[in-house]
Design a protein around this motif. Structure first.
Motif, PDB file in Angstrom:
ATOM      1  N   HIS A   1       0.840  14.632  -6.695  1.00  0.00           N
ATOM      2  CA  HIS A   1       1.111  13.506  -5.793  1.00  0.00           C
ATOM      3  C   HIS A   1       0.775  13.949  -4.367  1.00  0.00           C
ATOM      4  O   HIS A   1       1.648  14.123  -3.528  1.00  0.00           O
TER       5      HIS A   1
ATOM      6  N   LEU B   1       0.477  -0.284  -4.882  1.00  0.00           N
ATOM      7  CA  LEU B   1      -0.814   0.381  -5.127  1.00  0.00           C
ATOM      8  C   LEU B   1      -0.724   1.788  -4.571  1.00  0.00           C
ATOM      9  O   LEU B   1      -0.501   1.963  -3.365  1.00  0.00           O
ATOM     10  N   ASP B   2      -0.847   2.788  -5.429  1.00  0.00           N
ATOM     11  CA  ASP B   2      -0.763   4.158  -4.918  1.00  0.00           C
ATOM     12  C   ASP B   2      -2.015   4.942  -5.277  1.00  0.00           C
ATOM     13  O   ASP B   2      -2.540   4.838  -6.388  1.00  0.00           O
ATOM     14  N   ARG B   3      -2.445   5.746  -4.338  1.00  0.00           N
ATOM     15  CA  ARG B   3      -3.686   6.520  -4.511  1.00  0.00           C
ATOM     16  C   ARG B   3      -3.557   7.590  -5.592  1.00  0.00           C
ATOM     17  O   ARG B   3      -4.551   8.052  -6.146  1.00  0.00           O
TER      18      ARG B   3
ATOM     19  N   ARG C   1      12.945  16.180  -3.601  1.00  0.00           N
ATOM     20  CA  ARG C   1      12.327  14.871  -3.369  1.00  0.00           C
ATOM     21  C   ARG C   1      11.696  14.322  -4.656  1.00  0.00           C
ATOM     22  O   ARG C   1      11.745  13.120  -4.924  1.00  0.00           O
TER      23      ARG C   1
ATOM     24  N   HIS D   1       9.734  19.391  -0.972  1.00  0.00           N
ATOM     25  CA  HIS D   1      10.882  19.753  -0.144  1.00  0.00           C
ATOM     26  C   HIS D   1      12.149  19.099  -0.685  1.00  0.00           C
ATOM     27  O   HIS D   1      12.085  18.179  -1.503  1.00  0.00           O
ATOM     28  N   SER D   2      13.284  19.572  -0.176  1.00  0.00           N
ATOM     29  CA  SER D   2      14.546  18.884  -0.484  1.00  0.00           C
ATOM     30  C   SER D   2      14.623  17.623   0.366  1.00  0.00           C
ATOM     31  O   SER D   2      13.997  17.528   1.414  1.00  0.00           O
TER      32      SER D   2
ATOM     33  N   SER E   1       1.999   3.261   3.495  1.00  0.00           N
ATOM     34  CA  SER E   1       1.213   4.428   3.079  1.00  0.00           C
ATOM     35  C   SER E   1       1.567   5.686   3.861  1.00  0.00           C
ATOM     36  O   SER E   1       0.859   6.687   3.778  1.00  0.00           O
ATOM     37  N   GLY E   2       2.662   5.615   4.621  1.00  0.00           N
ATOM     38  CA  GLY E   2       3.194   6.844   5.201  1.00  0.00           C
ATOM     39  C   GLY E   2       2.404   7.365   6.376  1.00  0.00           C
ATOM     40  O   GLY E   2       1.684   6.632   7.062  1.00  0.00           O
TER      41      GLY E   2
ATOM     42  N   GLY F   1      -0.584  12.524  -1.954  1.00  0.00           N
ATOM     43  CA  GLY F   1      -0.360  11.557  -0.868  1.00  0.00           C
ATOM     44  C   GLY F   1       0.953  11.797  -0.143  1.00  0.00           C
ATOM     45  O   GLY F   1       1.154  11.300   0.958  1.00  0.00           O
TER      46      GLY F   1
ATOM     47  N   ILE G   1       0.873  -1.184   0.000  1.00  0.00           N
ATOM     48  CA  ILE G   1       0.000   0.000   0.000  1.00  0.00           C
ATOM     49  C   ILE G   1       0.904   1.226   0.000  1.00  0.00           C
ATOM     50  O   ILE G   1       1.592   1.496   0.980  1.00  0.00           O
ATOM     51  N   GLY G   2       0.943   1.930  -1.129  1.00  0.00           N
ATOM     52  CA  GLY G   2       1.781   3.121  -1.233  1.00  0.00           C
ATOM     53  C   GLY G   2       3.024   2.871  -2.063  1.00  0.00           C
ATOM     54  O   GLY G   2       3.742   1.896  -1.864  1.00  0.00           O
ATOM     55  N   ALA G   3       3.269   3.765  -3.027  1.00  0.00           N
ATOM     56  CA  ALA G   3       4.486   3.694  -3.845  1.00  0.00           C
ATOM     57  C   ALA G   3       5.350   4.912  -3.569  1.00  0.00           C
ATOM     58  O   ALA G   3       5.921   5.520  -4.468  1.00  0.00           O
ATOM     59  N   GLY G   4       5.428   5.296  -2.284  1.00  0.00           N
ATOM     60  CA  GLY G   4       6.354   6.351  -1.869  1.00  0.00           C
ATOM     61  C   GLY G   4       7.701   5.698  -1.570  1.00  0.00           C
ATOM     62  O   GLY G   4       8.049   4.653  -2.132  1.00  0.00           O
ATOM     63  N   MET G   5       8.436   6.297  -0.655  1.00  0.00           N
ATOM     64  CA  MET G   5       9.784   5.791  -0.370  1.00  0.00           C
ATOM     65  C   MET G   5       9.779   4.359   0.145  1.00  0.00           C
ATOM     66  O   MET G   5      10.476   3.491  -0.380  1.00  0.00           O
TER      67      MET G   5
ATOM     68  N   VAL H   1      -6.343   2.415  -1.537  1.00  0.00           N
ATOM     69  CA  VAL H   1      -6.673   1.263  -0.684  1.00  0.00           C
ATOM     70  C   VAL H   1      -7.587   1.736   0.443  1.00  0.00           C
ATOM     71  O   VAL H   1      -7.230   2.629   1.214  1.00  0.00           O
TER      72      VAL H   1
HETATM   73  C1  LIG Z   1       9.584  18.154   5.203  1.00  0.00           C
HETATM   74  C2  LIG Z   1      10.207  16.792   5.275  1.00  0.00           C
HETATM   75  C3  LIG Z   1      11.528  16.603   4.904  1.00  0.00           C
HETATM   76  C4  LIG Z   1      12.127  15.342   4.973  1.00  0.00           C
HETATM   77  N1  LIG Z   1      13.428  15.191   4.608  1.00  0.00           N
HETATM   78  C5  LIG Z   1      13.996  13.956   4.656  1.00  0.00           C
HETATM   79  C6  LIG Z   1      15.350  13.764   4.265  1.00  0.00           C
HETATM   80  O1  LIG Z   1      16.042  14.698   3.898  1.00  0.00           O
HETATM   81  N2  LIG Z   1      15.857  12.500   4.302  1.00  0.00           N
HETATM   82  C7  LIG Z   1      15.119  11.439   4.725  1.00  0.00           C
HETATM   83  O2  LIG Z   1      15.622  10.307   4.743  1.00  0.00           O
HETATM   84  N3  LIG Z   1      13.830  11.602   5.114  1.00  0.00           N
HETATM   85  C8  LIG Z   1      13.265  12.820   5.091  1.00  0.00           C
HETATM   86  N4  LIG Z   1      11.969  12.982   5.492  1.00  0.00           N
HETATM   87  C9  LIG Z   1      11.245  11.813   5.932  1.00  0.00           C
HETATM   88  C10 LIG Z   1      10.808  11.003   4.709  1.00  0.00           C
HETATM   89  O3  LIG Z   1      10.234  11.854   3.733  1.00  0.00           O
HETATM   90  C11 LIG Z   1       9.784   9.958   5.160  1.00  0.00           C
HETATM   91  O4  LIG Z   1      10.381   9.171   6.159  1.00  0.00           O
HETATM   92  C12 LIG Z   1       9.360   9.082   4.008  1.00  0.00           C
HETATM   93  O5  LIG Z   1       8.714   9.805   2.993  1.00  0.00           O
HETATM   94  C13 LIG Z   1       8.429   8.030   4.549  1.00  0.00           C
HETATM   95  O6  LIG Z   1       8.207   7.130   3.510  1.00  0.00           O
HETATM   96  P1  LIG Z   1       6.828   6.356   3.396  1.00  0.00           P
HETATM   97  O7  LIG Z   1       6.941   5.501   2.191  1.00  0.00           O
HETATM   98  O8  LIG Z   1       6.509   5.757   4.717  1.00  0.00           O
HETATM   99  O9  LIG Z   1       5.745   7.493   3.152  1.00  0.00           O
HETATM  100  P2  LIG Z   1       5.584   8.410   1.856  1.00  0.00           P
HETATM  101  O10 LIG Z   1       6.885   8.582   1.183  1.00  0.00           O
HETATM  102  O11 LIG Z   1       4.825   9.613   2.328  1.00  0.00           O
HETATM  103  O12 LIG Z   1       4.672   7.544   0.879  1.00  0.00           O
HETATM  104  C14 LIG Z   1       3.372   7.143   1.226  1.00  0.00           C
HETATM  105  C15 LIG Z   1       2.708   6.749  -0.081  1.00  0.00           C
HETATM  106  O13 LIG Z   1       1.472   6.086   0.196  1.00  0.00           O
HETATM  107  C16 LIG Z   1       0.481   6.581  -0.682  1.00  0.00           C
HETATM  108  N5  LIG Z   1      -0.802   6.360  -0.010  1.00  0.00           N
HETATM  109  C17 LIG Z   1      -1.233   6.942   1.143  1.00  0.00           C
HETATM  110  N6  LIG Z   1      -2.442   6.452   1.474  1.00  0.00           N
HETATM  111  C18 LIG Z   1      -2.771   5.539   0.525  1.00  0.00           C
HETATM  112  C19 LIG Z   1      -3.906   4.701   0.313  1.00  0.00           C
HETATM  113  N7  LIG Z   1      -4.928   4.685   1.174  1.00  0.00           N
HETATM  114  N8  LIG Z   1      -3.930   3.900  -0.773  1.00  0.00           N
HETATM  115  C20 LIG Z   1      -2.888   3.893  -1.654  1.00  0.00           C
HETATM  116  N9  LIG Z   1      -1.800   4.686  -1.502  1.00  0.00           N
HETATM  117  C21 LIG Z   1      -1.743   5.491  -0.424  1.00  0.00           C
HETATM  118  C22 LIG Z   1       0.868   8.029  -0.924  1.00  0.00           C
HETATM  119  O14 LIG Z   1       0.312   8.525  -2.137  1.00  0.00           O
HETATM  120  C23 LIG Z   1       2.392   7.928  -0.973  1.00  0.00           C
HETATM  121  O15 LIG Z   1       2.859   7.677  -2.279  1.00  0.00           O
HETATM  122  C24 LIG Z   1      11.369  14.249   5.445  1.00  0.00           C
HETATM  123  C25 LIG Z   1      10.045  14.437   5.836  1.00  0.00           C
HETATM  124  C26 LIG Z   1       9.468  15.685   5.766  1.00  0.00           C
HETATM  125  C27 LIG Z   1       8.042  15.856   6.210  1.00  0.00           C
END
Ligand SMILES: Cc1cc2nc3c(=O)[nH]c(=O)nc-3n(C[C@H](O)[C@H](O)[C@H](O)COP(=O)(O)OP(=O)(O)OC[C@H]3O[C@@H](n4cnc5c(N)ncnc54)[C@H](O)[C@@H]3O)c2cc1C
Length: 226
Positions: free
Chosen positions: A51, A31-33, A120, A59-60, A178-179, A53, A8-12, A145
């Motif tokens: 994007h 699966l990404d929203r 980013r 941000h950088s 999903s972050g 989500g 769930i989620g195609a973020g990091m 999701v």
């Molecule tokens: C301002 C800021 C600066 C940062 N700088 C850094 C940095 O320099 N270096 C570093 O390592 N970390 C940094 N971070 C932290 C880092 O960005 C997060 O730890 C990281 O993005 C988390 O990854 P994630 O995949 O958990 O969530 P995310 O990257 O936010 O991805 C979540 C994904 O899930 C999707 N999603 C959400 N809900 C659903 C759903 N219901 N169904 C389907 N898809 C869904 C979203 O669209 C998104 O693509 C920073 C954070 C912030 C807020």
């Protein structure tokens, strides 16, 4: 039998899950929203990627040395693609202030202390395209999701996810990536599983300003103010 993984989620975390699991032969579906990035380069992604989500999308970001080392050692083509798209590798040497440099005694392992940094959008765009091209991986965009599917009772087994619109995606393993807006605890509660969650405010406010060098200009030297 090939193990199937729904992420769930195609973020990091989602992209890195695919990078870790797809080479093991598992079939990974992300699966990404949100919609996919627009076609084109990093600038197009920065200005045009809807994007929502990822609220901090513009941000950088910097990957610390350990992660940059993993990319270099396990996915050298990805490191090359990130650098080709404009990401910067900043080594310890280049980040020291004049004051630090006076006492610094270089060691061979310092060469590994390199952070990888960019907007980013650039990092996510390049990693996403690299992951998309891997065998065993599918990224489905605009796939929101809404809930988990499960069978049995104590222990309950999660068997897949439910998308907005009613479709079910079955999987042997479901990974919630999903972050910060994750609904995992609520989705599990809907299935009768209560897991305690605590959260606290980080108390950090984050501003980013991006600069572009004009043609013919070079960066000012580092090392002055800390
Ligand atoms: C301002 C800021 C600066 C940062 N700088 C850094 C940095 O320099 N270096 C570093 O390592 N970390 C940094 N971070 C932290 C880092 O960005 C997060 O730890 C990281 O993005 C988390 O990854 P994630 O995949 O958990 O969530 P995310 O990257 O936010 O991805 C979540 C994904 O899930 C999707 N999603 C959400 N809900 C659903 C759903 N219901 N169904 C389907 N898809 C869904 C979203 O669209 C998104 O693509 C920073 C954070 C912030 C807020």
């Amino acid at each position: 039998m090939t193990e199937t993984v729904a992420v769930i989620g195609a973020g990091m975390a989602g992209l890195w899950t695919a990078l870790a699991l797809a080479p093991t032969g598992r079939k990974v579906t992300l699966l990404d929203r949100d919609p996919p990035p627009p076609p084109g380069d990093a600038d197009e992604a920065f200005t045009g990627w809807a994007h929502r989500g990822v609220t901090h999308l513009r941000h950088s970001h910097a990957f610390l040395a350990r992660l940059r080392g993993i990319i270099r050692d396990e996915h050298p083509a990805l490191l090359e693609a990130l650098n080709a798209a404009g990401c910067r590798e900043l080594g310890l040497d280049g980040m020291l202030t004049d004051r630090h440099r006076k006492r610094w005694r270089p060691r061979p392992e310092d060469a590994d202390l390199v952070v990888l940094t960019s907007r980013r959008t650039t990092m996510e765009l390049v990693i996403r395209r690299y992951v998309e091209a891997m065998p065993n991986v599918e990224i489905r965009s605009e796939a929101f999701v809404e809930g988990l599917d499960a069978s049995g009772e104590a222990p309950l087994k999660v068997t897949g996810v439910r998308l907005r619109g009613g479709e079910t995606v079955a999987a042997d393993l479901v990974v919630d990536a999903s972050g910060r807006t994750s609904s995992a605890f609520d989705q599990l509660a809907d299935l009768g599983v209560q897991i305690g969650e605590t959260a606290e405010d980080a108390g950090i406010l984050y501003f980013t300003r991006h600069y572009r060098l004009r043609p013919g200009q070079v960066e000012p030297p580092r090392g002055g103010a800390p």
